[in-house]
Design an enzyme around this catalytic site. Structure first.
Site, PDB file in Angstrom:
ATOM      1  N   ASP A  99       0.854  -1.185   0.000  1.00  0.00           N
ATOM      2  CA  ASP A  99       0.000   0.000   0.000  1.00  0.00           C
ATOM      3  C   ASP A  99       0.889   1.233   0.000  1.00  0.00           C
ATOM      4  OD1 ASP A  99      -2.318   1.628   0.254  1.00  0.00           O
ATOM      5  OD2 ASP A  99      -2.050   1.690   2.435  1.00  0.00           O
ATOM      6  N   THR A 100       0.623   2.158  -0.899  1.00  0.00           N
ATOM      7  CA  THR A 100       1.354   3.423  -0.937  1.00  0.00           C
ATOM      8  C   THR A 100       0.416   4.553  -0.519  1.00  0.00           C
ATOM      9  OG1 THR A 100       0.812   3.875  -3.260  1.00  0.00           O
ATOM     10  CG2 THR A 100       2.813   2.591  -2.822  1.00  0.00           C
ATOM     11  N   GLU A 102      -1.891   7.853  -0.536  1.00  0.00           N
ATOM     12  CA  GLU A 102      -2.815   8.318  -1.575  1.00  0.00           C
ATOM     13  C   GLU A 102      -2.342   9.627  -2.210  1.00  0.00           C
ATOM     14  OE1 GLU A 102      -5.258   6.541  -2.524  1.00  0.00           O
ATOM     15  OE2 GLU A 102      -5.424   5.087  -0.898  1.00  0.00           O
ATOM     16  N   ARG A 144     -10.859  -4.740  -9.563  1.00  0.00           N
ATOM     17  CA  ARG A 144      -9.491  -4.576 -10.054  1.00  0.00           C
ATOM     18  C   ARG A 144      -8.754  -5.909 -10.019  1.00  0.00           C
ATOM     19  NH1 ARG A 144      -7.577   0.192  -6.075  1.00  0.00           N
ATOM     20  NH2 ARG A 144      -8.279  -1.443  -4.642  1.00  0.00           N
TER      21      ARG A 144
END
Length: 287
Positions: A99-100, A102, A144
């Site tokens: 997770d990066t 936002e 996705r």
């Protein structure tokens, strides 16, 4: 008598004629064989030229047991999400297990290090063909695709973690193939204190906490010009990190001192002495 001699002469002539013919045939056979050998050698020489550098396939960094397929990158949406073309159809791909921060979330807005993560992914993948590897589940609840992503023989997830631009997250069984490896890489980035790990408690188990950085910046703004008891001067030396990652410190009175802004969320900081700045890996500005 004359008749007998004539017959003997004819017989000898026939024998000699056959002998010459045989020699001629043997000669032709040898010549044909030699020509064939020359042609064979010529064919071999065109296939392999000993004086020419041979093209040796470059070994990929990917293990041989990884099963991937190619996809063309259409765009980079975020640090951990891209759009690719698969069989002529554009699909969103969410990177598995990372997770990066936002960049444009409807609720969370833009988070510190979000743009850096997106720029990093864009630099790695824009305009390239990537290799996608499936784990078990193929899509998330938003539709996705969920994949491990590789480019130029490198794992994109691992590179994001290694550079402190992503955290290990969304670990859901059965998609856990590389989770242990990812945690090991994350630990190294945490030890180095880079990227999202440069501010304590910004990256946590439940996500990224922008308020932690805002509080950290506020506290530093109050104290960054206060004298350090361990030094003889004010803490007003500006440690700046350029767009290519170069660390440079600027002294008061230098050409770029006044225009240099300090962004603590990027790892930039104030120093109280030259020695302190250089020990932290910053070099002096040339102007």
């Amino acid at each position: 008598m004359k008749k007998r001699m004539f017959l003997l002469y004819v017989l000898l002539s026939i024998v000699m004629l056959f002998g010459c013919a045989s020699e001629g045939a043997d000669y032709l056979d040898e010549k044909e064989l030699e020509d064939n050998l020359i042609e064979d050698r010529a064919d071999e020489s065109t296939d392999v030229n000993p004086n020419e550098e041979q093209q040796i396939p470059v070994n990929s960094e990917l293990p041989a047991d990884i099963k991937t397929f190619d996809a063309e990158v259409v765009s980079v949406v975020d640090g951990d999400t891209i759009k690719v073309k698969i069989n002529g159809k554009v699909e969103s791909v969410r990177f598995l297990l990372v997770d990066t921060p936002e960049t444009n979330h409807p609720r969370l807005g833009e988070q510190p290090f979000g743009q850096e993560a997106k720029a990093f992914t864009k630099k790695m993948l824009e305009g390239k063909t990537v290799q996608l590897e499936k784990d078990v589940s193929e899509r998330d609840k938003y539709g996705r695709l969920l994949y491990y992503v590789y480019v130029d023989g490198k794992s994109v997830q691992e590179e994001l973690l290694r550079n402190g631009l992503a955290r290990v997250a969304y670990v859901y069984v059965p998609n856990t193939k590389y989770v242990d490896r990812y945690y090991e890489i994350q630990k190294e980035a945490q030890k180095k204190g880079i990227g999202i790990w440069s501010i304590e408690n910004y990256a946590q188990e439940d996500g990224f906490h922008k308020e932690v950085i805002e509080e950290h910046v506020g506290n530093n703004e109050k104290t960054n010009n206060q004298p350090n008891s361990n030094t003889s001067g004010d803490c007003n030396i500006k440690g700046n990190i350029s767009s290519n990652g170069e660390k440079i410190y600027h002294m008061p009175g230098q050409q770029f001192y006044d225009v240099t802004k300090i962004d603590l969320s990027k790892g930039e900081r104030y120093f109280c002495s030259r020695e302190e700045a250089e020990q932290a890996g910053f070099r002096p500005s040339q102007r």
